[in-house]
Design a protein around this motif. Structure first.
Motif, short mmCIF file in Angstrom:
data_model
loop_
_atom_site.label_atom_id
_atom_site.label_comp_id
_atom_site.label_asym_id
_atom_site.label_seq_id
_atom_site.Cartn_x
_atom_site.Cartn_y
_atom_site.Cartn_z
N LEU A 149 0.83 -1.20 0.00
CA LEU A 149 0.00 0.00 0.00
C LEU A 149 0.86 1.26 0.00
CD1 LEU A 149 -2.82 -0.98 2.55
CD2 LEU A 149 -3.03 -0.77 0.07
N ILE A 150 1.91 1.24 0.80
CA ILE A 150 2.81 2.39 0.87
C ILE A 150 3.51 2.60 -0.47
CG2 ILE A 150 4.93 3.26 1.93
CD1 ILE A 150 4.04 1.85 4.53
N ALA A 151 3.97 1.50 -1.07
CA ALA A 151 4.68 1.61 -2.36
C ALA A 151 3.78 2.18 -3.44
CB ALA A 151 5.21 0.23 -2.77
N PHE A 152 2.56 1.66 -3.54
CA PHE A 152 1.65 2.15 -4.58
C PHE A 152 1.20 3.59 -4.30
CE2 PHE A 152 1.04 -2.41 -5.57
CZ PHE A 152 1.33 -2.34 -6.93
N LEU A 153 1.02 3.93 -3.03
CA LEU A 153 0.67 5.32 -2.70
C LEU A 153 1.80 6.27 -3.09
CD1 LEU A 153 -1.20 5.17 0.73
CD2 LEU A 153 -2.09 5.95 -1.47
N ALA A 154 3.03 5.84 -2.86
CA ALA A 154 4.18 6.67 -3.23
C ALA A 154 4.23 6.87 -4.74
CB ALA A 154 5.48 6.03 -2.73
N ILE A 155 3.99 5.79 -5.49
CA ILE A 155 3.97 5.91 -6.96
C ILE A 155 2.82 6.81 -7.40
CG2 ILE A 155 3.65 4.64 -9.12
CD1 ILE A 155 4.98 2.22 -7.72
N GLY A 156 1.66 6.65 -6.76
CA GLY A 156 0.52 7.50 -7.08
C GLY A 156 0.79 8.96 -6.81
N ALA A 157 1.42 9.24 -5.67
CA ALA A 157 1.76 10.63 -5.34
C ALA A 157 2.75 11.21 -6.35
CB ALA A 157 2.34 10.69 -3.93
N TYR A 158 3.71 10.40 -6.74
CA TYR A 158 4.67 10.85 -7.76
C TYR A 158 3.97 11.11 -9.08
CZ TYR A 158 8.83 10.87 -10.74
OH TYR A 158 9.80 11.22 -11.65
N GLY A 159 3.01 10.24 -9.41
CA GLY A 159 2.24 10.43 -10.63
C GLY A 159 1.46 11.74 -10.60
N PHE A 160 0.86 12.06 -9.46
CA PHE A 160 0.14 13.33 -9.33
C PHE A 160 1.09 14.52 -9.47
CE2 PHE A 160 -3.54 11.09 -7.46
CZ PHE A 160 -4.55 11.75 -8.14
N LYS A 161 2.30 14.37 -8.94
CA LYS A 161 3.28 15.45 -9.08
C LYS A 161 3.62 15.69 -10.55
CE LYS A 161 8.01 16.77 -7.85
NZ LYS A 161 9.26 16.37 -7.16
N LEU A 162 3.86 14.61 -11.28
CA LEU A 162 4.19 14.74 -12.70
C LEU A 162 3.00 15.30 -13.49
CD1 LEU A 162 6.11 11.39 -13.36
CD2 LEU A 162 7.09 13.67 -13.14
N TYR A 163 1.83 14.77 -13.22
CA TYR A 163 0.65 15.20 -13.99
C TYR A 163 0.26 16.64 -13.66
CZ TYR A 163 -3.78 14.68 -16.47
OH TYR A 163 -4.83 14.82 -17.35
N SER A 164 0.46 17.03 -12.41
CA SER A 164 0.13 18.41 -12.04
C SER A 164 1.06 19.40 -12.75
CB SER A 164 0.22 18.61 -10.53
OG SER A 164 1.56 18.44 -10.07
N GLY A 165 2.29 18.97 -13.06
CA GLY A 165 3.19 19.83 -13.82
C GLY A 165 2.64 20.13 -15.20
N PHE A 166 2.08 19.10 -15.84
CA PHE A 166 1.47 19.29 -17.16
C PHE A 166 0.15 20.03 -17.06
CE2 PHE A 166 -1.83 17.49 -19.99
CZ PHE A 166 -1.39 18.03 -21.20
N LEU A 167 -0.72 19.56 -16.18
CA LEU A 167 -2.06 20.14 -16.08
C LEU A 167 -2.00 21.59 -15.58
CD1 LEU A 167 -4.75 18.84 -16.78
CD2 LEU A 167 -5.12 18.41 -14.34
N GLY A 168 -1.12 21.84 -14.61
CA GLY A 168 -0.99 23.20 -14.10
C GLY A 168 -0.51 24.16 -15.17
N ARG A 169 0.39 23.70 -16.02
CA ARG A 169 0.90 24.57 -17.09
C ARG A 169 -0.18 24.92 -18.09
NH1 ARG A 169 2.50 23.70 -22.19
NH2 ARG A 169 2.51 21.43 -21.98
N VAL A 170 -0.89 23.90 -18.59
CA VAL A 170 -1.86 24.18 -19.66
C VAL A 170 -3.10 24.91 -19.14
CG1 VAL A 170 -1.06 22.23 -21.03
CG2 VAL A 170 -2.97 21.90 -19.45
N LEU A 171 -3.44 24.72 -17.85
CA LEU A 171 -4.63 25.39 -17.32
C LEU A 171 -4.36 26.81 -16.85
CD1 LEU A 171 -6.37 22.49 -15.33
CD2 LEU A 171 -6.91 23.36 -17.60
N THR A 172 -3.10 27.13 -16.59
CA THR A 172 -2.78 28.49 -16.15
C THR A 172 -2.11 29.32 -17.24
OG1 THR A 172 -0.67 27.73 -15.22
CG2 THR A 172 -2.57 27.81 -13.73
N GLU A 173 -1.32 28.66 -18.07
CA GLU A 173 -0.61 29.38 -19.13
C GLU A 173 -1.24 29.18 -20.50
OE1 GLU A 173 3.50 28.25 -19.09
OE2 GLU A 173 3.62 28.28 -16.89
N GLY A 174 -2.06 28.12 -20.64
CA GLY A 174 -2.59 27.79 -21.96
C GLY A 174 -1.52 27.10 -22.79
N GLY A 175 -1.69 27.12 -24.10
CA GLY A 175 -0.68 26.54 -24.97
C GLY A 175 -0.96 25.11 -25.37
#
Length: 403
Positions: A149-175
């Protein structure tokens, strides 16, 4: 001056994580043989003791099947982990280059989600290795579930970090380039979160402790819903662009990404249903399971036909599988074949057999199983072929005149 020949993989892309993912999926496909063809009383999955007992008491055919399944698991698990390590090293070096900086300003930035997707698959593969090759692992498995559970949660949290980098950019800066979104590549993050979810659902199905099973149920549901929302939005956006601009020929394999996504979500649903039945009083009804799996399989077939239509019309195989062009996106062709084979096994064994529609090991049973085996064997060939093209020794090129 002679030009040094280069392999396609020398030009890195995060889509090469799909090479590791495909190998891991094939390891899982061999585990399906052991899971559905060998008895494992009192457990939802077969472990080392079940396998050795079946080998000792089985016929020559049973023994041969077990040896082939174990060899398949070992070979493709090794390939999965080898390619994962190669990708992690290559990605770390690539992330420091100007090419990555340019990549991170495009629609393709979401491809980094192939990293947590591959990580989650490799954790599942390591769990399978433990079950089939480590004696007495089941006696300590309750201590392993919290770690999982800890391992998958860590991977999930890392996935959210990566995805938020993409989603945050396109939703705030556009492009975000909607015209260039003429594929289903944006569903890749949904696939990654689904893979995390199915890993979190394992304790819900296998743990004897209600607290651990309940945690797995709750956490996997969060990632299930996350995956579903992303997939629906990405599919609508992708279809909108394809209807206007046509499907991108190089990324056309992503049109079948729904197939492995549904396979993962179906397993997640089965694991949750078993946990609800075992610990929380929910009835375990074979008819409902059959209906659920049939729906998933039906959608898989529809998307295989849809993707196949586009790939054939565009001549994708002639260009990128057998022709002179190479694309790391070709590895996206492996996951649908594996996902289809795995879901056929579950549909047959947890659906048709449990509902009493097909007798276990009857002629009809093996006729349906052949469909899964043919898909599995085709993907084994495809992985071998693509690995030779992308990672094999490059062919020497002719001399280039000095300038």
């Amino acid at each position: 001056m002679s030009r040094t020949p280069a392999r396609p993989s020398d030009t890195y892309s995060p889509l090469y994580f799909l090479a590791s993912l495909g190998a891991g999926g094939l390891a899982v496909s061999f585990f399906m043989w052991l899971m559905h063809w060998l008895p494992h009383p009192g457990k939802t999955v077969p472990v080392f003791e079940d396998i050795t007992a079946a080998f000792a008491n089985g016929s020559i055919l049973t023994q041969g099947m077990i040896l082939l399944a174990l060899a398949g698991i070992a070979v493709f698990a090794f390939l999965n982990l080898k390619l994962l390590v190669w990708n992690l090293r290559s990605f770390a070096a690539w992330a420091k280059t100007d090419a990555y900086a340019k990549f991170a300003r495009t629609n393709a930035q979401s491809q980094v989600m192939a990293l947590p997707l591959a990580l989650a698959m490799s954790v599942n593969v390591m769990f399978i290795l433990g079950m089939v090759f480590v004696p007495r692992l089941w006696s300590v498995v309750e201590y392993l579930f919290p770690l999982a559970l800890i391992a998958f949660l860590a991977i999930g949290a890392y996935g959210f970090k990566l995805y938020s980098g993409f989603l945050g950019r396109v939703l705030t800066e556009g492009g975000f380039n909607c015209a260039a979104n003429n594929n289903f590549g944006q569903i890749l993050p949904a696939f990654a979160f689904a893979m995390v979810g199915v890993g979190l659902a394992a304790p819900a199905a296998m743990s004897t402790l209600p607290l651990v099973a309940g945690l797995g149920l709750v956490l996997s549901t969060f990632f299930l819903m996350t995956s579903g929302i992303i997939a629906v939005v990405a599919m609508v956006l992708g279809l909108r662009s394809m209807m206007e601009n046509g499907a991108n020929p190089e990324t056309a394999p992503t049109l079948s990404i729904i197939v492995p996504l549904l396979a993962v979500l179906s397993i997640l649903g089965l694991r949750q249903s078993h946990g609800l039945s075992a610990h929380f009083g929910s009835p375990d009804m074979a008819g409902e399971t059959l209906a659920m799996l049939t729906k998933y399989l039906s959608v898989q077939i529809l998307f295989l036909l849809f993707a196949g239509l586009v790939l054939v019309r565009q001549g994708y195989a002639q260009r990128f599988v057998f022709g002179a062009e190479n694309s790391p996106g070709s590895y996206a062709l492996v996951c649908p074949g594996v996902g289809f084979a795995v879901l056929i096994h579950f549909w047959l064994n947890k659906g048709l057999v449990d509902a009493g529609m097909v007798a276990k090991f009857s002629a009809g049973y093996w006729a349906i199983t052949v469909v899964a085996l043919v898909s599995q064997m085709a993907m084994i060939w495809l992985v071998w072929h693509l690995n030779r093209r992308h990672f094999g020794t490059p062919k020497p090129t002719g001399a280039v005149p000095a300038q």
